[in-house]
Design a protein around this motif. Structure first.
Motif, PDB file in Angstrom:
ATOM      1  N   SER A 285       0.811  -1.216   0.000  1.00 35.93           N
ATOM      2  CA  SER A 285       0.000   0.000   0.000  1.00 35.93           C
ATOM      3  C   SER A 285       0.844   1.266   0.000  1.00 35.93           C
ATOM      4  O   SER A 285       0.523   2.243  -0.687  1.00 35.93           O
ATOM      5  N   GLY A 286       1.920   1.280   0.766  1.00 36.09           N
ATOM      6  CA  GLY A 286       2.749   2.480   0.844  1.00 36.09           C
ATOM      7  C   GLY A 286       3.449   2.791  -0.453  1.00 36.09           C
ATOM      8  O   GLY A 286       3.622   3.964  -0.815  1.00 36.09           O
ATOM      9  N   SER A 287       3.875   1.755  -1.179  1.00 36.74           N
ATOM     10  CA  SER A 287       4.500   1.963  -2.493  1.00 36.74           C
ATOM     11  C   SER A 287       3.471   2.449  -3.501  1.00 36.74           C
ATOM     12  O   SER A 287       3.790   3.200  -4.418  1.00 36.74           O
ATOM     13  N   ALA A 288       2.232   2.000  -3.308  1.00 39.79           N
ATOM     14  CA  ALA A 288       1.152   2.387  -4.226  1.00 39.79           C
ATOM     15  C   ALA A 288       0.625   3.789  -3.938  1.00 39.79           C
ATOM     16  O   ALA A 288       0.153   4.479  -4.851  1.00 39.79           O
ATOM     17  N   ALA A 289       0.703   4.225  -2.673  1.00 39.94           N
ATOM     18  CA  ALA A 289       0.077   5.480  -2.253  1.00 39.94           C
ATOM     19  C   ALA A 289       0.475   6.703  -3.082  1.00 39.94           C
ATOM     20  O   ALA A 289      -0.397   7.487  -3.486  1.00 39.94           O
TER      21      ALA A 289
ATOM     22  N   VAL B 127      -7.903  -3.944  -1.532  1.00 39.67           N
ATOM     23  CA  VAL B 127      -7.527  -5.194  -0.868  1.00 39.67           C
ATOM     24  C   VAL B 127      -8.629  -6.203  -1.183  1.00 39.67           C
ATOM     25  O   VAL B 127      -9.785  -5.986  -0.820  1.00 39.67           O
ATOM     26  N   PRO B 128      -8.319  -7.283  -1.894  1.00 40.04           N
ATOM     27  CA  PRO B 128      -9.341  -8.266  -2.274  1.00 40.04           C
ATOM     28  C   PRO B 128     -10.096  -8.843  -1.076  1.00 40.04           C
ATOM     29  O   PRO B 128      -9.566  -8.939   0.034  1.00 40.04           O
TER      30      PRO B 128
ATOM     31  N   ASP C 240      -7.979   8.494   4.087  1.00 44.92           N
ATOM     32  CA  ASP C 240      -7.939   7.609   2.925  1.00 44.92           C
ATOM     33  C   ASP C 240      -7.914   6.158   3.397  1.00 44.92           C
ATOM     34  O   ASP C 240      -6.925   5.692   3.960  1.00 44.92           O
ATOM     35  N   GLU C 241      -9.007   5.440   3.169  1.00 48.16           N
ATOM     36  CA  GLU C 241      -9.124   4.065   3.651  1.00 48.16           C
ATOM     37  C   GLU C 241      -8.213   3.103   2.901  1.00 48.16           C
ATOM     38  O   GLU C 241      -8.023   1.966   3.336  1.00 48.16           O
ATOM     39  N   ARG C 242      -7.641   3.547   1.789  1.00 45.68           N
ATOM     40  CA  ARG C 242      -6.686   2.705   1.078  1.00 45.68           C
ATOM     41  C   ARG C 242      -5.342   2.683   1.815  1.00 45.68           C
ATOM     42  O   ARG C 242      -4.595   1.710   1.716  1.00 45.68           O
ATOM     43  N   VAL C 243      -5.060   3.743   2.556  1.00 45.59           N
ATOM     44  CA  VAL C 243      -3.841   3.816   3.357  1.00 45.59           C
ATOM     45  C   VAL C 243      -4.111   3.315   4.772  1.00 45.59           C
ATOM     46  O   VAL C 243      -3.325   2.539   5.341  1.00 45.59           O
ATOM     47  N   TYR C 244      -5.225   3.771   5.344  1.00 46.31           N
ATOM     48  CA  TYR C 244      -5.617   3.381   6.686  1.00 46.31           C
ATOM     49  C   TYR C 244      -6.884   2.532   6.596  1.00 46.31           C
ATOM     50  O   TYR C 244      -8.002   3.052   6.615  1.00 46.31           O
ATOM     51  N   PRO C 245      -6.725   1.205   6.450  1.00 45.83           N
ATOM     52  CA  PRO C 245      -7.887   0.331   6.247  1.00 45.83           C
ATOM     53  C   PRO C 245      -8.859   0.380   7.421  1.00 45.83           C
ATOM     54  O   PRO C 245      -8.451   0.522   8.582  1.00 45.83           O
TER      55      PRO C 245
ATOM     56  N   GLN D  23      -9.758  -4.748   8.046  1.00 47.80           N
ATOM     57  CA  GLN D  23      -8.714  -5.388   8.845  1.00 47.80           C
ATOM     58  C   GLN D  23      -9.133  -6.749   9.372  1.00 47.80           C
ATOM     59  O   GLN D  23      -8.277  -7.585   9.686  1.00 47.80           O
ATOM     60  N   GLN D  24     -10.430  -6.987   9.442  1.00 49.85           N
ATOM     61  CA  GLN D  24     -10.907  -8.306   9.857  1.00 49.85           C
ATOM     62  C   GLN D  24     -10.506  -9.379   8.849  1.00 49.85           C
ATOM     63  O   GLN D  24     -10.434 -10.568   9.187  1.00 49.85           O
ATOM     64  N   ARG D  25     -10.236  -8.963   7.615  1.00 54.60           N
ATOM     65  CA  ARG D  25      -9.866  -9.918   6.562  1.00 54.60           C
ATOM     66  C   ARG D  25      -8.344 -10.025   6.394  1.00 54.60           C
ATOM     67  O   ARG D  25      -7.867 -10.721   5.499  1.00 54.60           O
ATOM     68  N   LEU D  26      -7.609  -9.319   7.221  1.00 54.95           N
ATOM     69  CA  LEU D  26      -6.160  -9.267   7.067  1.00 54.95           C
ATOM     70  C   LEU D  26      -5.457 -10.108   8.135  1.00 54.95           C
ATOM     71  O   LEU D  26      -5.958 -10.273   9.237  1.00 54.95           O
ATOM     72  N   GLU D  27      -4.276 -10.608   7.783  1.00 52.11           N
ATOM     73  CA  GLU D  27      -3.466 -11.389   8.709  1.00 52.11           C
ATOM     74  C   GLU D  27      -2.064 -10.796   8.796  1.00 52.11           C
ATOM     75  O   GLU D  27      -1.531 -10.298   7.806  1.00 52.11           O
TER      76      GLU D  27
END
Length: 356
Positions: free
Chosen positions: A237-241, A254-255, A318-323, A328-332
């Motif tokens: 995400s940071g490289s994409a931002a 985020v899929p 920006d929810e793309r940077v700060y989900p 976050q429930q879908r993230l590990e």
């Protein structure tokens, strides 16, 4: 008498010269003995102006070096060739270094700016109660795409990367955990899965993406997108931002099957020679104004809630940077899988790249 006076005068002159030389040598040694701090960080991961600011504030000279992988960083610290005072490993590597007794516990009293950190990003499984590490930046792994070229695609699922319209137009970031994790998540498995059968399935599944993959690349991923050499990328995400924040044609998602929530934290290696200076540096980087400046320069998400509130509205919201918590429930968070399993990940990743 005259000779005696000359002798006395010569001795006096010699004494004065000796004192002058001694002062000069002593003064020169003071310069040479200036306090130093050895910092080991990822490339382009701090605003250089802040290093100068820290030096000016503290009088401590920063010796700054960079690495390009957690494995390279850990190996160099383990070998002890350079006595780094502060390093910036990722989550699973912190867990590994802690188990290998490569880190020293932090003195939280020497890091008063910890009060600015969001509790949500503290006390992670890889370092409970932040005994050995303090979060620096965090982010996700997702899909960046050119929405002008693909206006009808939303990339809600990892499988969308297999769409025939994307032929030779997708790039993957060069990371075994990221790519094998993509394969595992696509099949509904954890990206910390160590089951050999599931890894077989993930490796086979990744091959179905091959017709659309232009390449597996490192730092040049951003340049390739900017120069239209590819239009879709699996990346951090940071490289994409900087791309999606500065150019409206890009978007980042985020899929829904899930992905990685990663952390890069600050630690003090066991071989550090300036522990007090290391604590000062860690505390300095979480001064709200310093952290805000750094977050804008680096473009990754800061865990410093005070600094985040100081960021421009379009960034801090920006929810793309700060989900969101829902995302976050879908993230590990990556776990340390051990040397054998990690080697298996690397081998399967290499097989995948060689088959492209």
């Amino acid at each position: 008498m005259k000779q005696f006076v000359q002798l006395i005068g010569g001795a006096l002159l010699f004494g004065i010269l000796s004192l002058a030389i001694g002062y000069w040598i002593s003064h020169d040694n003071v310069k040479e003995e200036q306090e130093e701090l050895y910092v080991y960080n990822w490339g382009e991961y701090i605003d250089p102006a802040l290093l100068q600011k820290f030096e000016k504030q503290t009088g401590i000279k920063v010796i700054y070096e960079t690495f390009d992988s957690n494995e390279a960083m850990e190996a160099k610290i383990r070998n002890g060739g350079t006595h780094y005072d502060v390093a910036f490993p990722s989550d699973y590597t912190i867990e590994k270094m802690k188990q290998s007794n490569l880190l020293i516990p932090l003195n939280h009293e020497q890091i008063p700016n910890m009060k600015h950190l969001d509790a949500h990003y503290m006390d992670q499984p890889f370092d409970r109660k932040n005994v050995y590490s303090i979060p620096y930046f965090f982010g996700t792994v997702g899909i960046l795409y050119d929405q002008e070229k693909y206006p009808d695609m939303k990339f809600e699922h990892w499988s969308d990367l297999k769409d025939p319209r994307l032929a030779n137009d997708v790039i993957f970031v060069d990371g075994a955990r990221e790519v094998i994790g993509l394969g595992l998540n696509s099949l509904g498995y954890s990206l910390n899965d160590a089951d050999a059968k599931h890894l077989d399935e993930a490796e086979a599944h990744l091959k179905t993406y091959a017709p659309n993959i232009r390449g597996v690349v490192g730092d040049e991923v951003t340049m390739m997108l900017e120069q239209h050499e590819a239009s879709v990328a699996v990346m951090w995400s940071g490289s994409a931002a900087p791309l999606f924040q500065e150019d409206d044609r890009f978007n980042y998602v985020v899929p829904k099957e899930g992905s990685n929530l990663w952390f890069d934290n600050m630690v003090i290696p066991k071989t550090a020679q300036n522990v007090d200076g290391a604590h000062k540096f860690i505390n300095f980087l979480h001064d709200p104004e310093v952290n805000r400046q750094n977050a804008e320069w680096v473009a990754y998400a800061t865990p410093n809630k005070t600094a985040r509130n100081m960021l421009p509205e379009e960034i801090k919201n920006d929810e793309r940077v700060y989900p969101t918590e829902e995302t976050q429930q879908r993230l590990e968070v990556y776990k340390d899988l051990g040397t054998d399993v990690l080697s298996e990940y690397n081998e399967r990743f290499l097989n995948f790249k060689m088959a492209l």
